[in-house]
Motif scaffolding. Sequence first.
Motif, PDB file in Angstrom:
ATOM      1  N   MET A   1       0.851  -1.177   0.000  1.00  0.00           N
ATOM      2  CA  MET A   1       0.000   0.000   0.000  1.00  0.00           C
ATOM      3  C   MET A   1       0.890   1.231   0.000  1.00  0.00           C
ATOM      4  SD  MET A   1      -3.105   1.014   2.550  1.00  0.00           S
ATOM      5  CE  MET A   1      -2.191   1.325   4.020  1.00  0.00           C
ATOM      6  N   THR A   2       0.594   2.183  -0.909  1.00  0.00           N
ATOM      7  CA  THR A   2       1.324   3.442  -0.963  1.00  0.00           C
ATOM      8  C   THR A   2       0.497   4.542  -0.306  1.00  0.00           C
ATOM      9  OG1 THR A   2       0.470   3.579  -3.207  1.00  0.00           O
ATOM     10  CG2 THR A   2       2.783   3.031  -2.983  1.00  0.00           C
ATOM     11  N   THR A   3       1.121   5.680  -0.023  1.00  0.00           N
ATOM     12  CA  THR A   3       0.399   6.743   0.666  1.00  0.00           C
ATOM     13  C   THR A   3       0.273   8.020  -0.153  1.00  0.00           C
ATOM     14  OG1 THR A   3       2.423   7.428   1.741  1.00  0.00           O
ATOM     15  CG2 THR A   3       1.008   5.917   2.967  1.00  0.00           C
TER      16      THR A   3
ATOM     17  N   ARG B   1      -3.332  11.152 -10.504  1.00  0.00           N
ATOM     18  CA  ARG B   1      -2.441  10.885 -11.632  1.00  0.00           C
ATOM     19  C   ARG B   1      -3.033   9.728 -12.427  1.00  0.00           C
ATOM     20  NH1 ARG B   1      -0.111   6.144 -10.470  1.00  0.00           N
ATOM     21  NH2 ARG B   1       0.170   5.562  -8.309  1.00  0.00           N
ATOM     22  N   GLU B   2      -2.663   9.639 -13.677  1.00  0.00           N
ATOM     23  CA  GLU B   2      -3.114   8.525 -14.498  1.00  0.00           C
ATOM     24  C   GLU B   2      -2.349   7.282 -14.084  1.00  0.00           C
ATOM     25  OE1 GLU B   2      -2.658   7.326 -19.101  1.00  0.00           O
ATOM     26  OE2 GLU B   2      -3.750   9.194 -18.739  1.00  0.00           O
ATOM     27  N   LEU B   3      -3.044   6.180 -13.992  1.00  0.00           N
ATOM     28  CA  LEU B   3      -2.394   4.915 -13.655  1.00  0.00           C
ATOM     29  C   LEU B   3      -1.605   4.426 -14.867  1.00  0.00           C
ATOM     30  CD1 LEU B   3      -5.360   3.261 -11.746  1.00  0.00           C
ATOM     31  CD2 LEU B   3      -3.284   4.229 -10.767  1.00  0.00           C
ATOM     32  N   SER B   4      -0.467   3.802 -14.611  1.00  0.00           N
ATOM     33  CA  SER B   4       0.377   3.315 -15.709  1.00  0.00           C
ATOM     34  C   SER B   4       0.538   1.795 -15.603  1.00  0.00           C
ATOM     35  CB  SER B   4       1.753   3.983 -15.651  1.00  0.00           C
ATOM     36  OG  SER B   4       2.526   3.445 -14.603  1.00  0.00           O
ATOM     37  N   ALA B   5       1.236   1.240 -16.569  1.00  0.00           N
ATOM     38  CA  ALA B   5       1.493  -0.203 -16.570  1.00  0.00           C
ATOM     39  C   ALA B   5       2.372  -0.619 -15.395  1.00  0.00           C
ATOM     40  CB  ALA B   5       2.140  -0.620 -17.885  1.00  0.00           C
ATOM     41  N   LEU B   6       3.045   0.325 -14.764  1.00  0.00           N
ATOM     42  CA  LEU B   6       3.871   0.011 -13.606  1.00  0.00           C
ATOM     43  C   LEU B   6       3.046  -0.146 -12.326  1.00  0.00           C
ATOM     44  CD1 LEU B   6       6.856   2.438 -14.265  1.00  0.00           C
ATOM     45  CD2 LEU B   6       6.728  -0.007 -14.750  1.00  0.00           C
ATOM     46  N   ASP B   7       1.819   0.378 -12.325  1.00  0.00           N
ATOM     47  CA  ASP B   7       0.945   0.244 -11.162  1.00  0.00           C
ATOM     48  C   ASP B   7       0.332  -1.154 -11.165  1.00  0.00           C
ATOM     49  OD1 ASP B   7       1.113   2.927 -10.036  1.00  0.00           O
ATOM     50  OD2 ASP B   7       0.117   3.567 -11.888  1.00  0.00           O
ATOM     51  N   ARG B   8       0.468  -1.864 -10.048  1.00  0.00           N
ATOM     52  CA  ARG B   8       0.050  -3.260  -9.984  1.00  0.00           C
ATOM     53  C   ARG B   8      -1.031  -3.452  -8.930  1.00  0.00           C
ATOM     54  NH1 ARG B   8       1.687  -4.277 -14.696  1.00  0.00           N
ATOM     55  NH2 ARG B   8       1.310  -6.469 -14.346  1.00  0.00           N
ATOM     56  N   CYS B   9      -1.922  -4.390  -9.167  1.00  0.00           N
ATOM     57  CA  CYS B   9      -3.001  -4.728  -8.244  1.00  0.00           C
ATOM     58  C   CYS B   9      -2.414  -5.244  -6.935  1.00  0.00           C
ATOM     59  CB  CYS B   9      -3.903  -5.791  -8.865  1.00  0.00           C
ATOM     60  SG  CYS B   9      -5.220  -6.396  -7.795  1.00  0.00           S
ATOM     61  N   ASP B  10      -2.924  -4.708  -5.812  1.00  0.00           N
ATOM     62  CA  ASP B  10      -2.449  -5.147  -4.502  1.00  0.00           C
ATOM     63  C   ASP B  10      -2.899  -6.567  -4.156  1.00  0.00           C
ATOM     64  OD1 ASP B  10      -1.071  -2.803  -3.921  1.00  0.00           O
ATOM     65  OD2 ASP B  10      -2.843  -1.818  -3.108  1.00  0.00           O
ATOM     66  N   ARG B  11      -3.851  -7.112  -4.879  1.00  0.00           N
ATOM     67  CA  ARG B  11      -4.329  -8.463  -4.580  1.00  0.00           C
ATOM     68  C   ARG B  11      -3.644  -9.525  -5.433  1.00  0.00           C
ATOM     69  NH1 ARG B  11     -10.171  -9.093  -3.108  1.00  0.00           N
ATOM     70  NH2 ARG B  11      -9.385 -11.096  -2.411  1.00  0.00           N
ATOM     71  N   CYS B  12      -3.432  -9.242  -6.733  1.00  0.00           N
ATOM     72  CA  CYS B  12      -2.919 -10.307  -7.600  1.00  0.00           C
ATOM     73  C   CYS B  12      -1.693  -9.927  -8.423  1.00  0.00           C
ATOM     74  CB  CYS B  12      -4.027 -10.794  -8.533  1.00  0.00           C
ATOM     75  SG  CYS B  12      -4.497  -9.603  -9.801  1.00  0.00           S
TER      76      CYS B  12
ATOM     77  N   GLN C   1      -2.012  -5.583 -13.852  1.00  0.00           N
ATOM     78  CA  GLN C   1      -2.006  -4.134 -14.028  1.00  0.00           C
ATOM     79  C   GLN C   1      -3.198  -3.520 -13.310  1.00  0.00           C
ATOM     80  OE1 GLN C   1      -1.535  -2.692 -18.032  1.00  0.00           O
ATOM     81  NE2 GLN C   1      -2.034  -0.593 -17.454  1.00  0.00           N
ATOM     82  N   ALA C   2      -2.963  -2.444 -12.573  1.00  0.00           N
ATOM     83  CA  ALA C   2      -4.026  -1.772 -11.827  1.00  0.00           C
ATOM     84  C   ALA C   2      -4.749  -0.767 -12.718  1.00  0.00           C
ATOM     85  CB  ALA C   2      -3.447  -1.058 -10.618  1.00  0.00           C
ATOM     86  N   TYR C   3      -6.076  -0.770 -12.625  1.00  0.00           N
ATOM     87  CA  TYR C   3      -6.913   0.186 -13.330  1.00  0.00           C
ATOM     88  C   TYR C   3      -7.785   0.990 -12.382  1.00  0.00           C
ATOM     89  CZ  TYR C   3      -5.540  -1.890 -17.736  1.00  0.00           C
ATOM     90  OH  TYR C   3      -4.808  -2.321 -18.803  1.00  0.00           O
ATOM     91  N   VAL C   4      -7.748   0.669 -11.093  1.00  0.00           N
ATOM     92  CA  VAL C   4      -8.545   1.381 -10.100  1.00  0.00           C
ATOM     93  C   VAL C   4      -7.656   1.744  -8.918  1.00  0.00           C
ATOM     94  CG1 VAL C   4     -10.504   1.238  -8.507  1.00  0.00           C
ATOM     95  CG2 VAL C   4     -10.682   0.244 -10.791  1.00  0.00           C
ATOM     96  N   ARG C   5      -7.776   2.999  -8.492  1.00  0.00           N
ATOM     97  CA  ARG C   5      -7.043   3.482  -7.316  1.00  0.00           C
ATOM     98  C   ARG C   5      -8.066   3.936  -6.295  1.00  0.00           C
ATOM     99  NH1 ARG C   5      -4.326   8.461  -5.411  1.00  0.00           N
ATOM    100  NH2 ARG C   5      -5.523   9.624  -6.934  1.00  0.00           N
ATOM    101  N   ALA C   6      -7.978   3.392  -5.095  1.00  0.00           N
ATOM    102  CA  ALA C   6      -8.887   3.745  -4.007  1.00  0.00           C
ATOM    103  C   ALA C   6      -8.092   4.414  -2.903  1.00  0.00           C
ATOM    104  CB  ALA C   6      -9.577   2.491  -3.477  1.00  0.00           C
TER     105      ALA C   6
ATOM    106  N   SER D   1      -5.813   8.283   4.476  1.00  0.00           N
ATOM    107  CA  SER D   1      -5.249   8.682   3.182  1.00  0.00           C
ATOM    108  C   SER D   1      -4.361   7.611   2.566  1.00  0.00           C
ATOM    109  CB  SER D   1      -4.482  10.000   3.289  1.00  0.00           C
ATOM    110  OG  SER D   1      -5.338  11.021   3.707  1.00  0.00           O
ATOM    111  N   GLY D   2      -4.485   6.367   3.014  1.00  0.00           N
ATOM    112  CA  GLY D   2      -3.766   5.270   2.378  1.00  0.00           C
ATOM    113  C   GLY D   2      -4.362   4.999   1.007  1.00  0.00           C
ATOM    114  N   GLU D   3      -3.628   4.320   0.182  1.00  0.00           N
ATOM    115  CA  GLU D   3      -4.033   4.073  -1.200  1.00  0.00           C
ATOM    116  C   GLU D   3      -3.955   2.586  -1.508  1.00  0.00           C
ATOM    117  OE1 GLU D   3      -2.511   6.636  -4.550  1.00  0.00           O
ATOM    118  OE2 GLU D   3      -1.235   4.878  -4.815  1.00  0.00           O
ATOM    119  N   LEU D   4      -4.970   2.073  -2.188  1.00  0.00           N
ATOM    120  CA  LEU D   4      -4.981   0.691  -2.652  1.00  0.00           C
ATOM    121  C   LEU D   4      -5.157   0.701  -4.162  1.00  0.00           C
ATOM    122  CD1 LEU D   4      -7.381  -0.797   0.037  1.00  0.00           C
ATOM    123  CD2 LEU D   4      -4.919  -1.160  -0.104  1.00  0.00           C
ATOM    124  N   LEU D   5      -4.473  -0.213  -4.837  1.00  0.00           N
ATOM    125  CA  LEU D   5      -4.587  -0.350  -6.284  1.00  0.00           C
ATOM    126  C   LEU D   5      -5.178  -1.712  -6.606  1.00  0.00           C
ATOM    127  CD1 LEU D   5      -1.093   1.052  -7.295  1.00  0.00           C
ATOM    128  CD2 LEU D   5      -3.270   2.268  -7.295  1.00  0.00           C
TER     129      LEU D   5
END
Length: 74
Positions: free
Chosen positions: A1-3, A8-19, A22-27, A33-37
Amino acid sequence: MTTTTTSRELSALDRCDRCGAQAYVRAVLASNSGELLFCAHHARSVEPKLRPITSVWQDESARLYEKPKVDIND
């Protein structure tokens, strides 16, 4: 988890925290203010419970259906 919470636009470097796909959703969690992808699949599975406790739900999963731009001069 990042903070980082800046938008910003998600890129191919952003990865799903579960599997790790590639991440397409940022919560961004409202409480700390923690972040999940998430990949689109896992975002759909957690959205009903997670979205009410987020301050930002950035969903870029529509990009999965975009056709790549092709330059006819290449």
